[in-house]
Write a protein that holds these residues in place. Structure first.
Motif, PDB file in Angstrom:
ATOM      1  N   ARG A  47       0.830  -1.211   0.000  1.00 57.05           N
ATOM      2  CA  ARG A  47       0.000   0.000   0.000  1.00 57.05           C
ATOM      3  C   ARG A  47       0.861   1.256   0.000  1.00 57.05           C
ATOM      4  O   ARG A  47       0.475   2.291  -0.539  1.00 57.05           O
ATOM      5  CB  ARG A  47      -0.919  -0.033   1.218  1.00 57.05           C
ATOM      6  N   ALA A  48       2.044   1.170   0.558  1.00 57.87           N
ATOM      7  CA  ALA A  48       2.930   2.330   0.646  1.00 57.87           C
ATOM      8  C   ALA A  48       3.322   2.857  -0.732  1.00 57.87           C
ATOM      9  O   ALA A  48       3.592   4.055  -0.890  1.00 57.87           O
ATOM     10  CB  ALA A  48       4.179   1.960   1.443  1.00 57.87           C
ATOM     11  N   ALA A  49       3.326   1.968  -1.736  1.00 55.69           N
ATOM     12  CA  ALA A  49       3.707   2.387  -3.088  1.00 55.69           C
ATOM     13  C   ALA A  49       2.689   3.356  -3.685  1.00 55.69           C
ATOM     14  O   ALA A  49       2.998   4.084  -4.635  1.00 55.69           O
ATOM     15  CB  ALA A  49       3.857   1.162  -3.979  1.00 55.69           C
ATOM     16  N   PHE A  50       1.470   3.378  -3.140  1.00 58.61           N
ATOM     17  CA  PHE A  50       0.417   4.249  -3.675  1.00 58.61           C
ATOM     18  C   PHE A  50       0.244   5.513  -2.843  1.00 58.61           C
ATOM     19  O   PHE A  50      -0.664   6.304  -3.114  1.00 58.61           O
ATOM     20  CB  PHE A  50      -0.909   3.483  -3.726  1.00 58.61           C
ATOM     21  N   LYS A  51       1.097   5.694  -1.846  1.00 56.15           N
ATOM     22  CA  LYS A  51       0.968   6.863  -0.981  1.00 56.15           C
ATOM     23  C   LYS A  51       1.128   8.146  -1.795  1.00 56.15           C
ATOM     24  O   LYS A  51       2.079   8.308  -2.562  1.00 56.15           O
ATOM     25  CB  LYS A  51       2.019   6.811   0.130  1.00 56.15           C
ATOM     26  N   GLY A  52       0.193   9.050  -1.632  1.00 53.48           N
ATOM     27  CA  GLY A  52       0.240  10.323  -2.345  1.00 53.48           C
ATOM     28  C   GLY A  52      -0.315  10.267  -3.755  1.00 53.48           C
ATOM     29  O   GLY A  52      -0.440  11.304  -4.417  1.00 53.48           O
ATOM     30  N   GLU A  53      -0.645   9.069  -4.242  1.00 51.83           N
ATOM     31  CA  GLU A  53      -1.173   8.934  -5.600  1.00 51.83           C
ATOM     32  C   GLU A  53      -2.681   9.167  -5.597  1.00 51.83           C
ATOM     33  O   GLU A  53      -3.390   8.694  -4.709  1.00 51.83           O
ATOM     34  CB  GLU A  53      -0.862   7.543  -6.144  1.00 51.83           C
ATOM     35  N   GLU A  54      -3.174   9.894  -6.586  1.00 54.08           N
ATOM     36  CA  GLU A  54      -4.617  10.143  -6.691  1.00 54.08           C
ATOM     37  C   GLU A  54      -5.288   8.930  -7.333  1.00 54.08           C
ATOM     38  O   GLU A  54      -5.088   8.664  -8.513  1.00 54.08           O
ATOM     39  CB  GLU A  54      -4.884  11.404  -7.518  1.00 54.08           C
ATOM     40  N   LEU A  55      -6.065   8.233  -6.544  1.00 51.97           N
ATOM     41  CA  LEU A  55      -6.759   7.047  -7.036  1.00 51.97           C
ATOM     42  C   LEU A  55      -8.176   7.418  -7.455  1.00 51.97           C
ATOM     43  O   LEU A  55      -8.837   8.223  -6.794  1.00 51.97           O
ATOM     44  CB  LEU A  55      -6.808   5.976  -5.942  1.00 51.97           C
ATOM     45  N   PRO A  56      -8.662   6.858  -8.562  1.00 51.33           N
ATOM     46  CA  PRO A  56     -10.015   7.209  -9.021  1.00 51.33           C
ATOM     47  C   PRO A  56     -11.088   6.734  -8.044  1.00 51.33           C
ATOM     48  O   PRO A  56     -10.942   5.696  -7.389  1.00 51.33           O
ATOM     49  CB  PRO A  56     -10.133   6.478 -10.363  1.00 51.33           C
ATOM     50  N   ALA A  57     -12.147   7.509  -7.949  1.00 51.17           N
ATOM     51  CA  ALA A  57     -13.285   7.119  -7.124  1.00 51.17           C
ATOM     52  C   ALA A  57     -14.036   5.973  -7.801  1.00 51.17           C
ATOM     53  O   ALA A  57     -13.839   5.693  -8.988  1.00 51.17           O
ATOM     54  CB  ALA A  57     -14.207   8.314  -6.916  1.00 51.17           C
ATOM     55  N   PHE A  58     -14.894   5.334  -7.044  1.00 49.69           N
ATOM     56  CA  PHE A  58     -15.664   4.217  -7.573  1.00 49.69           C
ATOM     57  C   PHE A  58     -16.471   4.649  -8.798  1.00 49.69           C
ATOM     58  O   PHE A  58     -17.224   5.621  -8.751  1.00 49.69           O
ATOM     59  CB  PHE A  58     -16.605   3.672  -6.493  1.00 49.69           C
ATOM     60  N   ALA A  59     -16.287   3.927  -9.908  1.00 57.09           N
ATOM     61  CA  ALA A  59     -16.999   4.135 -11.181  1.00 57.09           C
ATOM     62  C   ALA A  59     -16.664   5.455 -11.874  1.00 57.09           C
ATOM     63  O   ALA A  59     -17.283   5.801 -12.872  1.00 57.09           O
ATOM     64  CB  ALA A  59     -18.517   4.019 -10.985  1.00 57.09           C
ATOM     65  N   GLN A  60     -15.676   6.165 -11.390  1.00 55.55           N
ATOM     66  CA  GLN A  60     -15.301   7.440 -12.008  1.00 55.55           C
ATOM     67  C   GLN A  60     -14.736   7.229 -13.410  1.00 55.55           C
ATOM     68  O   GLN A  60     -15.068   7.976 -14.341  1.00 55.55           O
ATOM     69  CB  GLN A  60     -14.277   8.165 -11.140  1.00 55.55           C
ATOM     70  N   VAL A  61     -13.909   6.220 -13.586  1.00 57.17           N
ATOM     71  CA  VAL A  61     -13.300   5.951 -14.895  1.00 57.17           C
ATOM     72  C   VAL A  61     -14.366   5.509 -15.896  1.00 57.17           C
ATOM     73  O   VAL A  61     -14.328   5.890 -17.073  1.00 57.17           O
ATOM     74  CB  VAL A  61     -12.187   4.895 -14.767  1.00 57.17           C
ATOM     75  N   TRP A  62     -15.333   4.733 -15.437  1.00 60.92           N
ATOM     76  CA  TRP A  62     -16.456   4.317 -16.295  1.00 60.92           C
ATOM     77  C   TRP A  62     -17.201   5.541 -16.817  1.00 60.92           C
ATOM     78  O   TRP A  62     -17.496   5.648 -18.015  1.00 60.92           O
ATOM     79  CB  TRP A  62     -17.395   3.406 -15.501  1.00 60.92           C
ATOM     80  N   ALA A  63     -17.510   6.473 -15.916  1.00 57.25           N
ATOM     81  CA  ALA A  63     -18.239   7.681 -16.311  1.00 57.25           C
ATOM     82  C   ALA A  63     -17.417   8.543 -17.260  1.00 57.25           C
ATOM     83  O   ALA A  63     -17.952   9.137 -18.204  1.00 57.25           O
ATOM     84  CB  ALA A  63     -18.633   8.484 -15.071  1.00 57.25           C
ATOM     85  N   LEU A  64     -16.101   8.620 -17.027  1.00 51.31           N
ATOM     86  CA  LEU A  64     -15.240   9.396 -17.927  1.00 51.31           C
ATOM     87  C   LEU A  64     -15.235   8.788 -19.327  1.00 51.31           C
ATOM     88  O   LEU A  64     -15.237   9.514 -20.328  1.00 51.31           O
ATOM     89  CB  LEU A  64     -13.817   9.443 -17.360  1.00 51.31           C
ATOM     90  N   GLY A  65     -15.239   7.452 -19.409  1.00 49.06           N
ATOM     91  CA  GLY A  65     -15.306   6.795 -20.712  1.00 49.06           C
ATOM     92  C   GLY A  65     -16.615   7.083 -21.413  1.00 49.06           C
ATOM     93  O   GLY A  65     -16.659   7.333 -22.631  1.00 49.06           O
TER      94      GLY A  65
END
Length: 274
Positions: free
Chosen positions: A142-160
């Motif tokens: 999990r430490a490898a993702f520290k500070g990284e902006e992760l998409p919210a649930f279904a956000q990428v689907w809506a962007l598509g």
């Protein structure tokens, strides 16, 4: 518009639903495409894009929409040096086989009357809970993702979904009928809301009963509204049908008017002389 009063359908898909292994295969193909074109999207983005194209007012052929989505050449065309490309014709055919099966699943679901999101025949977008997946990782991973902006649930689907809408704006222009235009705007706003971040406190795990809390209840409810909105969009454009282009007749100058060619002569002495 789909409402809670709509009776459930008893139909079942004509072909088996895609299994997890098939989506893994699609991810593998997209990963390979990404080695040649780093802007190749994730499957969740493709899933949203597909739903929008299916709902589009005008039927759009694969040779038109795949180059927009994947930057791949149309069938028979040479790859663009700055675009994407399949590794082989066999890979392209396999992708299209899986793509078309998922397309048929989504189209069938959107054309089926359902009264609940829990209905097996309802459209269930293939989305990921990235934040939940990271939260469930061991601390060292999990430490490898520290500070990284992760998409919210279904956000990428809506962007598509909205990427497809924005790619063919003429097919999503508001109809003249005020009620239909209001219906369109409301449905699109429900999808647009999902393109925004979920900034509320995480309260639930959307895809697992025992997973880490990663999503707010408001976000989960908004996702449900977005799915119903996709049903509305499908029904709206099917009801209205493709746009009918207005045929505009050129105005013929009067015989004593100046000719349209710019000669300075009267029309009757120039192009109207015949």
């Amino acid at each position: 518009m789909k409402t809670s009063s709509t009776p459930p359908a008893s139909t079942t898909p004509a072909t088996p639903w895609l299994e997890a292994e098939a989506f893994d295969e699609l991810d593998t193909i997209l990963d390979d495409l990404r080695t040649r074109y780093d802007e190749t999207p994730q499957w969740e983005f493709c899933e949203g894009f597909m739903a929008a194209v299916i709902c589009s007012r005008r039927p759009i052929a694969a040779d038109e929409y795949l180059p927009v989505l994947l930057a791949t050449p149309a069938e028979g065309e040479a790859p663009d040096a700055e675009g994407g490309s399949f590794a082989s014709e066999a890979q392209r055919e396999r992708f299209l086989t899986l793509w078309n099966q998922r397309w048929n699943e989504v189209a069938t679901a959107l054309d089926t009357e359902v009264d609940s999101l829990e209905d097996d025949n309802c459209y269930h977008p293939e989305v990921m809970d990235v934040r939940g997946a990271v939260a469930d990782m061991p601390p060292e991973e999990r430490a490898a993702f520290k500070g990284e902006e992760l998409p919210a649930f279904a956000q990428v689907w809506a962007l598509g979904f909205m990427f497809a809408v924005e790619s063919w704006p003429e097919e999503w222009a508001a109809p003249r009928d005020k009620d239909a235009a209001k219906w369109l705007d409301g449905a699109l706003q429900a999808v647009v809301a999902m393109t925004e971040d979920d900034e509320a406190a995480p309260e639930v795990s959307p895809l697992s009963e025992d997973g880490a809390h990663s999503t707010s209840i408001a976000r989960l409810n908004a996702f449900g509204e977005a799915i119903w909105a996709v049903y509305d969009l499908r029904e709206l454009w099917k009801t209205l049908g493709p746009k009918v282009e207005t045929v505009r007749k050129e105005v013929t100058p009067g015989r004593n008017d100046l000719c349209y060619c710019g000669s300075g002569k009267k029309y009757k002495k120039c192009h109207g002389a015949g």
